[in-house]
Design a protein around this motif. Sequence first.
Motif, PDB file in Angstrom:
ATOM      1  N   PHE A  93     -22.134  52.878  51.729  1.00  0.00           N
ATOM      2  CA  PHE A  93     -20.866  52.186  51.548  1.00  0.00           C
ATOM      3  C   PHE A  93     -19.879  53.076  50.798  1.00  0.00           C
ATOM      4  CE2 PHE A  93     -18.166  49.603  48.759  1.00  0.00           C
ATOM      5  CZ  PHE A  93     -17.472  48.863  49.697  1.00  0.00           C
ATOM      6  N   PHE A  94     -20.322  53.631  49.672  1.00  0.00           N
ATOM      7  CA  PHE A  94     -19.415  54.458  48.883  1.00  0.00           C
ATOM      8  C   PHE A  94     -19.110  55.786  49.562  1.00  0.00           C
ATOM      9  CE2 PHE A  94     -20.974  51.557  45.542  1.00  0.00           C
ATOM     10  CZ  PHE A  94     -19.742  51.041  45.167  1.00  0.00           C
ATOM     11  N   ILE A  95     -20.052  56.305  50.328  1.00  0.00           N
ATOM     12  CA  ILE A  95     -19.791  57.533  51.085  1.00  0.00           C
ATOM     13  C   ILE A  95     -18.700  57.296  52.121  1.00  0.00           C
ATOM     14  CG2 ILE A  95     -20.797  59.130  52.778  1.00  0.00           C
ATOM     15  CD1 ILE A  95     -23.437  58.902  51.147  1.00  0.00           C
ATOM     16  N   VAL A  96     -18.784  56.176  52.838  1.00  0.00           N
ATOM     17  CA  VAL A  96     -17.768  55.860  53.848  1.00  0.00           C
ATOM     18  C   VAL A  96     -16.411  55.627  53.195  1.00  0.00           C
ATOM     19  CG1 VAL A  96     -17.056  54.096  55.531  1.00  0.00           C
ATOM     20  CG2 VAL A  96     -19.378  55.004  55.577  1.00  0.00           C
ATOM     21  N   ILE A  97     -16.376  54.936  52.066  1.00  0.00           N
ATOM     22  CA  ILE A  97     -15.109  54.734  51.351  1.00  0.00           C
ATOM     23  C   ILE A  97     -14.528  56.082  50.925  1.00  0.00           C
ATOM     24  CG2 ILE A  97     -14.032  53.733  49.283  1.00  0.00           C
ATOM     25  CD1 ILE A  97     -14.774  51.670  51.422  1.00  0.00           C
ATOM     26  N   GLY A  98     -15.371  56.966  50.426  1.00  0.00           N
ATOM     27  CA  GLY A  98     -14.907  58.301  50.042  1.00  0.00           C
ATOM     28  C   GLY A  98     -14.388  59.097  51.229  1.00  0.00           C
ATOM     29  N   LEU A  99     -15.100  59.032  52.345  1.00  0.00           N
ATOM     30  CA  LEU A  99     -14.643  59.746  53.541  1.00  0.00           C
ATOM     31  C   LEU A  99     -13.325  59.180  54.051  1.00  0.00           C
ATOM     32  CD1 LEU A  99     -18.000  60.266  55.471  1.00  0.00           C
ATOM     33  CD2 LEU A  99     -16.634  61.991  54.279  1.00  0.00           C
ATOM     34  N   SER A 101     -10.996  57.883  52.192  1.00  0.00           N
ATOM     35  CA  SER A 101      -9.966  58.400  51.288  1.00  0.00           C
ATOM     36  C   SER A 101      -9.593  59.836  51.646  1.00  0.00           C
ATOM     37  CB  SER A 101     -10.444  58.348  49.837  1.00  0.00           C
ATOM     38  OG  SER A 101     -10.718  57.027  49.469  1.00  0.00           O
ATOM     39  N   ILE A 102     -10.604  60.624  51.940  1.00  0.00           N
ATOM     40  CA  ILE A 102     -10.354  62.013  52.343  1.00  0.00           C
ATOM     41  C   ILE A 102      -9.585  62.045  53.653  1.00  0.00           C
ATOM     42  CG2 ILE A 102     -11.462  64.148  53.116  1.00  0.00           C
ATOM     43  CD1 ILE A 102     -13.715  63.501  51.094  1.00  0.00           C
ATOM     44  N   TYR A 103      -9.989  61.199  54.611  1.00  0.00           N
ATOM     45  CA  TYR A 103      -9.320  61.160  55.907  1.00  0.00           C
ATOM     46  C   TYR A 103      -7.851  60.807  55.748  1.00  0.00           C
ATOM     47  CZ  TYR A 103      -7.775  59.545  60.437  1.00  0.00           C
ATOM     48  OH  TYR A 103      -7.052  59.365  61.577  1.00  0.00           O
ATOM     49  N   GLU A 104      -7.553  59.788  54.934  1.00  0.00           N
ATOM     50  CA  GLU A 104      -6.158  59.392  54.741  1.00  0.00           C
ATOM     51  C   GLU A 104      -5.340  60.510  54.110  1.00  0.00           C
ATOM     52  OE1 GLU A 104      -6.369  55.730  52.567  1.00  0.00           O
ATOM     53  OE2 GLU A 104      -6.609  54.548  54.392  1.00  0.00           O
ATOM     54  N   THR A 105      -5.988  61.333  53.298  1.00  0.00           N
ATOM     55  CA  THR A 105      -5.284  62.435  52.658  1.00  0.00           C
ATOM     56  C   THR A 105      -4.993  63.562  53.642  1.00  0.00           C
ATOM     57  OG1 THR A 105      -6.381  61.932  50.574  1.00  0.00           O
ATOM     58  CG2 THR A 105      -5.406  64.121  50.777  1.00  0.00           C
ATOM     59  N   ILE A 106      -5.952  63.879  54.506  1.00  0.00           N
ATOM     60  CA  ILE A 106      -5.785  65.037  55.386  1.00  0.00           C
ATOM     61  C   ILE A 106      -5.309  64.685  56.793  1.00  0.00           C
ATOM     62  CG2 ILE A 106      -7.523  66.354  54.131  1.00  0.00           C
ATOM     63  CD1 ILE A 106      -9.470  65.808  56.432  1.00  0.00           C
ATOM     64  N   ALA A 107      -5.217  63.389  57.119  1.00  0.00           N
ATOM     65  CA  ALA A 107      -4.822  62.991  58.474  1.00  0.00           C
ATOM     66  C   ALA A 107      -3.402  63.416  58.813  1.00  0.00           C
ATOM     67  CB  ALA A 107      -4.969  61.491  58.647  1.00  0.00           C
TER      68      ALA A 107
END
Length: 187
Positions: A93-99, A101-107
Amino acid sequence: MITPPPFISLLSIYTLFFKIGAFSFGGGLTGWVYREVVVARHWMEEEDFLSGLALSQIVPGANIANLCIFVGNRLRGTMGAAAALIGLLSAPFFIVIGLLSIYETIAAIGWIRAALDGTAAAAVGLLVLMAWRSGRKTGGRWSSIAVMAATFIAVGVMRWPLVWVVLVLAPISVALAWPRKDENAGG
């Protein structure tokens, strides 16, 4: 005779299943749970574990989640089942939430957006290729083509839920194919 398990703390159950959930990718989880619960920790007898494994495979839901619930319940009842399931699911769950967040930053980065668009296009291409090959395998049978077209229209165009479409069209498809003798059917 099944011996009662020793007292296991809820934290121990949570920690074990957290580790399994955090460091596992794909299959093999059942073997890992077996090794940890039966072989390494001696929390359960092999016969009891295998009974739970069989049960976890026949009840609805993900087999590994069902198995974790079974093991946790055997060890500490309802609270043990909750600790095992929460432990198994909390790391992903926390890994997906972290990913996310990363996706929204680099998208917003142009070349990353282009790479993701290319990946999506490749996935659609593979899906179309699979549909084309499946269609060729029907040998031009009108009934198979009709069921595939109905599925495409119902799900792809009309946006009806796939579960309901399959529940309606699967029996129709079987009924239409039933009288057909196929040279590969061994009959």
